[in-house]
Design a protein around this motif. Structure first.
Motif, PDB file in Angstrom:
ATOM      1  N   PHE A 734       7.219  67.998  37.019  1.00 16.79           N
ATOM      2  CA  PHE A 734       5.824  67.843  36.611  1.00 16.79           C
ATOM      3  C   PHE A 734       5.740  68.091  35.107  1.00 16.79           C
ATOM      4  N   SER A 735       4.950  67.290  34.431  1.00 19.98           N
ATOM      5  CA  SER A 735       4.797  67.477  32.982  1.00 19.98           C
ATOM      6  C   SER A 735       3.332  67.357  32.590  1.00 19.98           C
ATOM      7  N   ASN A 769      13.903  74.248  40.622  1.00 18.14           N
ATOM      8  CA  ASN A 769      15.188  74.954  40.510  1.00 18.14           C
ATOM      9  C   ASN A 769      15.671  75.077  39.070  1.00 18.14           C
ATOM     10  N   GLN A 770      14.810  74.751  38.108  1.00 21.71           N
ATOM     11  CA  GLN A 770      15.158  74.901  36.698  1.00 21.71           C
ATOM     12  C   GLN A 770      14.000  75.616  35.991  1.00 21.71           C
ATOM     13  N   SER A 771      14.350  76.251  34.886  1.00 22.22           N
ATOM     14  CA  SER A 771      13.299  76.897  34.110  1.00 22.22           C
ATOM     15  C   SER A 771      12.475  75.852  33.373  1.00 22.22           C
ATOM     16  N   ARG A 801      12.657  67.458  24.892  1.00 21.33           N
ATOM     17  CA  ARG A 801      12.177  67.906  26.202  1.00 21.33           C
ATOM     18  C   ARG A 801      13.372  68.328  27.042  1.00 21.33           C
ATOM     19  N   PRO A 802      13.119  69.133  28.068  1.00 15.54           N
ATOM     20  CA  PRO A 802      14.235  69.600  28.904  1.00 15.54           C
ATOM     21  C   PRO A 802      14.623  68.594  29.983  1.00 15.54           C
ATOM     22  N   TYR A 803      15.909  68.515  30.239  1.00 16.52           N
ATOM     23  CA  TYR A 803      16.468  67.789  31.374  1.00 16.52           C
ATOM     24  C   TYR A 803      17.431  68.746  32.068  1.00 16.52           C
ATOM     25  N   ASP A 804      17.164  69.012  33.357  1.00 17.99           N
ATOM     26  CA  ASP A 804      17.995  69.970  34.121  1.00 17.99           C
ATOM     27  C   ASP A 804      18.108  71.299  33.382  1.00 17.99           C
TER      28      ASP A 804
END
Length: 821
Positions: A734-735, A769-771, A801-804
């Motif tokens: 979700f973003s 399951n990720q921060s 942006r974060p990935y995993d």
């Protein structure tokens, strides 16, 4: 001996000259012949050859004192030769030395009057009248000088009293002169007509009548009268020019119907062409030829031949002689029609605001107000346009008093100011205020069709074509065939995808007003709609660690559409290409597509068949897309695909393809606010099912003539049924990433614009399951829109942006191009 020598000297002096008068004095035997010779010189001067007598008198003056009669003769002959300065010089030498006869004083008074030395002239006239109260020439000259000097009441009193006491054509002609000098041209015409009726052959009656008719713009009858008489060529040329100018004025007046709108203009052009051809080779007619060329500019402007009008003006200006103000106003109109607002504005300001004055030195007509206003708007001088409109509104109350009527009447200037204020609000992007303003005018002036049309045009500009269509239907009741109404209906039909209706309306407008600028613009847009279209878009990765697009990624999407077929159909073909480098190797995808587009009122649809090659053989895909508008505010769209284009390139690289579809619901309030909800689903060939959802929108935060700032809220998320797959596939994410988008117009000239764009955003990304991690985005780009056929843009973007759970950076260059040809 003394007397003999003296006589010999006298003979020597006489041998050096030819002065007959001196001979007659010294030798009485020759007196009779000398007098006869002097009389011959007088007769010769009356015939127009005054030089011999003038030379004789100058010589006599150097030899001996002239008699009063000779001085009077000299003054008269100098006056006949139109040598006012010489006449005044002679008068000043002798007026205090001798009693000059009345005829000489009359000549001096006329010369002083010609040189506008009113008081000195009046003094001489009055002196003559004291000596000869019945001298009609002196009384006429005195009254005319009174009128010239500004003693209007005394002049008209004396003239009318004389005409009553001694009736006759000469007296009535004098009364006409005095009235004409005071600007009372109708009274002058009455008096001149009375004089001509009494004695049509009188030497002053007919010229006076011609002058009065000319002043009252009765040039046609005056020209006919001149042609039947023996008037000078210069007067006849002037009357011909006045008659032609009268036709020019008629050309500017509204015509009774469309068939006659250029009738007067064509007549005037034909007449000017005849006059110019006839006078071109006549040296004495060059001033009249120049005036004919100047006045012809106005006819060219009426006839919509504005390029010729400008060319003629520039040719006339090249000789360094001044161009009259009225012609410059025509040229300003021509420049505005030729889309040169800077020149039009400069010329109008030179006319009405010379030397930088803040207030007009002369009042502007309604047409001039509009042309100056639109020149400033088109020239992007919005502050000056606003000052002009504010001044107009301040000086024009809603009601005005009309002489002779106890009831105040509506003020047309007030309505013009309000209309221009609405146009200013549209030009500066203040569409909400413009809509309220235009609606109030349309509702309170329900019988004014133009106000309702203007309101409909603003609704269309705000993206509300159905509301605009309703207003135009109501306006039809007043005058169904109004040209401006049909033009606006054609624009609205284009926006509603009513192609057949738009074509019929445009064809009718072009047939009825092919030269009008508004018609030419509509015709141009209709022609653009009927062109083929090329669409290209894509991106080039510059520096990227994204597991979605890979490194050194490149994307190209292209399609070419045919011109419309049977109004509603277009065929298209396309080519798409994707490339990216991943850990497991390079991924490449190529698409060849072909299909058809169908559009109609409230609907759009595309059907496509594609051949896809992504490293695992050639596969056939298909797509069906469409949307339906329920109203100006609601749209429902959907898309279904086999071998979806939304399949990640990394999945294709690993032999996984997907089928899918999406649906969306859009709510559109106006150009300042809209939102869209979208849901899409993909079924991958490896068994994974992905569902994506999102909410996007736009909220206008700030608007000015050249700058807009929008808030673009963005919420998105997805779910996947499988996790262990060879492409980025979070179980759930979700973003929330709102953006600010700014657009600044750096250059604008009608249908050509050059803009720069800025984007900046920040948000948060959550993955199961990720921060969670921050999302930051920046972008800068530029866009060019040219002549309604080219729309191209490029933007450099940076986001992180974060990935995993790991933040990755992506720098890319996005581009798009849309060309009509």
């Amino acid at each position: 001996m003394f007397s003999i020598r003296r006589r010999a000297n006298s003979v020597k002096r006489l041998s050096r000259g030819t002065c007959l008068f001196t001979i007659s004095v010294l030798f009485p035997a020759f007196a009779h012949s000398a007098t006869t010779a002097y009389d011959d010189l007088i007769i010769q001067a009356r015939g127009g050859d005054s030089a011999p007598l003038m030379n004789y008198l100058k010589y006599q003056e150097s030899q001996m004192t002239l008699t009063p009669g000779q001085v009077a003769d000299w003054l008269q002959v100098s006056g006949w030769a139109d040598s006012d300065k010489d006449t005044i010089a002679i008068w000043e030498r002798y007026r205090d030395r001798m009693a000059i006869p009345a005829r000489g004083q009359v000549a001096a008074a006329r010369a002083l009057r010609n040189q506008k030395k009113w008081d000195e002239s009046l003094f001489v006239w009055e002196k003559v009248l004291e000596e000869e109260p019945t001298n009609s020439d002196a009384r006429s000259g005195w009254i005319m000088t009174l009128s010239d000097a500004g003693h209007k009441e005394q002049a008209i009193t004396e003239a009318t009293a004389w005409a009553q006491n001694e009736p006759g054509p000469e007296r009535d002609a004098l009364v006409a002169y005095v009235y004409h000098a005071q600007g009372k041209n109708w009274d002058a015409l009455l008096a001149a007509s009375r004089a001509a009726e009494q004695d049509p052959q009188n030497r002053t009656a007919q010229p006076t009548l011609l002058a009065a008719m000319e002043a009252n713009r009765i040039a046609g009858p005056a020209l006919e009268m001149s042609e039947k008489s023996t008037q000078p060529d210069a007067l006849e040329r002037r009357l011909q020019l006045d008659a032609a100018a009268q036709t020019v004025r008629g050309a500017f007046a509204p015509s009774r119907n469309e068939e006659e709108r250029f009738l007067n203009a064509d007549k005037a052009l034909a007449r000017y062409d005849q006059l110019i051809a006839a006078w071109k080779e006549k040296p004495e007619a060059q001033n009249d030829l120049r005036r004919a060329r100047i006045d012809r500019i106005g006819v060219l402007v009426v006839r919509k031949r504005t390029a010729e009008a400008i060319s003629e003006y520039e040719s006339l200006e090249a000789d360094g002689q001044p161009i009259p103000t009225y012609a410059k106003r025509w040229v300003a109109s021509a420049w505005l029609a030729q889309r040169e607002p800077a020149k039009a504005e400069a010329m109008l300001e030179e006319i009405y605001f010379p030397r930088g004055s803040t207030l007009p030195v002369t009042p502007l007509t309604d047409d001039d107000q509009q042309e100056l206003f639109y020149a400033r708007i088109d020239n992007n001088h919005f502050d000056e346009a606003k000052e002009q409109v504010d001044r107009m509104i301040k000086e024009a109350p809603y009601l005005k008093k009309v002489y002779g009527s106890p009831t105040p009447q509506p003020n047309d200037n007030w309505l013009l100011g309000q209309t221009l204020l609405t146009d200013y609000e549209v030009a500066t992007n203040d569409l909400p205020t413009a809509e309220k303003h235009a609606e109030r005018l349309a509702r309170t002036g329900s019988g004014n069709q133009a106000l309702r049309i203007a309101y409909a045009s603003i609704l269309l500009a705000r993206g509300l074509p159905r509301q605009a269509e309703t207003e135009l239907k109501l306006a039809e009741v007043i005058e169904p065939s109004n040209l401006e109404l049909e033009r606006q209906q054609a624009w609205t039909a284009l926006d509603l995808q009513e192609w057949k209706q738009a074509k019929e309306l445009t064809d009718d407008v072009v047939a009825r007003s092919p030269d009008d600028e508004a018609t030419l613009r509509l015709q141009r847009i209709m022609a653009v709609h009927n062109k083929a279209e090329l669409r290209i878009s894509g991106s080039q990765g510059i520096s990227s660690d994204s597991p979605v697009s890979g490194k050194h990624d490149f994307t190209l999407n292209s399609a070419i559409y045919s011109p419309p077929i049977d109004d509603n159909w277009r065929l298209f073909a396309g080519f798409n290409f994707n490339r990216g480098e991943f850990e497991e190797g390079k991924g490449i995808n190529r698409d060849l597509a072909a299909g058809a587009e169908w559009t109609s009122r409230n609907n759009w649809a595309e059907m496509e068949v594609s051949g896809r090659n992504y490293g695992d053989g050639q596969k056939i895909g298909g797509r069906l897309s469409g949307w339906h508008d329920f109203s100006d505010h609601w749209r429902l769209g959907a898309n279904a695909e086999r071998l979806s284009r939304n399949t990640p390139l990394r999945a294709l690289r690993n032999g996984v393809h997907a089928d899918g579809g999406d649906a969306y619901l859009r709510w559109y309030q106006n150009e300042r606010r809209e939102y869209q909800i979208q849901v899409s689903a993909l079924h991958f060939s490896d068994g994974n099912d992905r569902v994506e959802y999102g909410l996007s929108g736009k909220e206008r935060l700030y608007t000015s003539a050249r700058f807009t700032l929008d808030l673009l809220p963005g919420i998105s998320g997805s779910t996947n049924t499988k996790e262990d797959v060879p492409y980025y596939n979070p179980k759930r994410d979700f973003s929330l990433a709102p953006n600010l988008s700014a657009e600044h117009v750096m250059y604008r000239h009608y249908d050509t614009q050059w803009k720069q764009q800025f984007t900046a955003g920040a948000g948060r990304y959550w993955q199961k399951n990720q921060s969670s991690g921050a999302i930051t985005q920046l972008g800068y780009g530029q866009r060019i829109q040219w002549n309604n056929v080219v729309d191209a843009g490029v933007m450099l973007t940076w986001d992180k942006r974060p990935y995993d759970g790991k933040r990755e950076r992506n720098i890319a260059l996005a581009f798009d191009l849309n060309v009509r040809f």
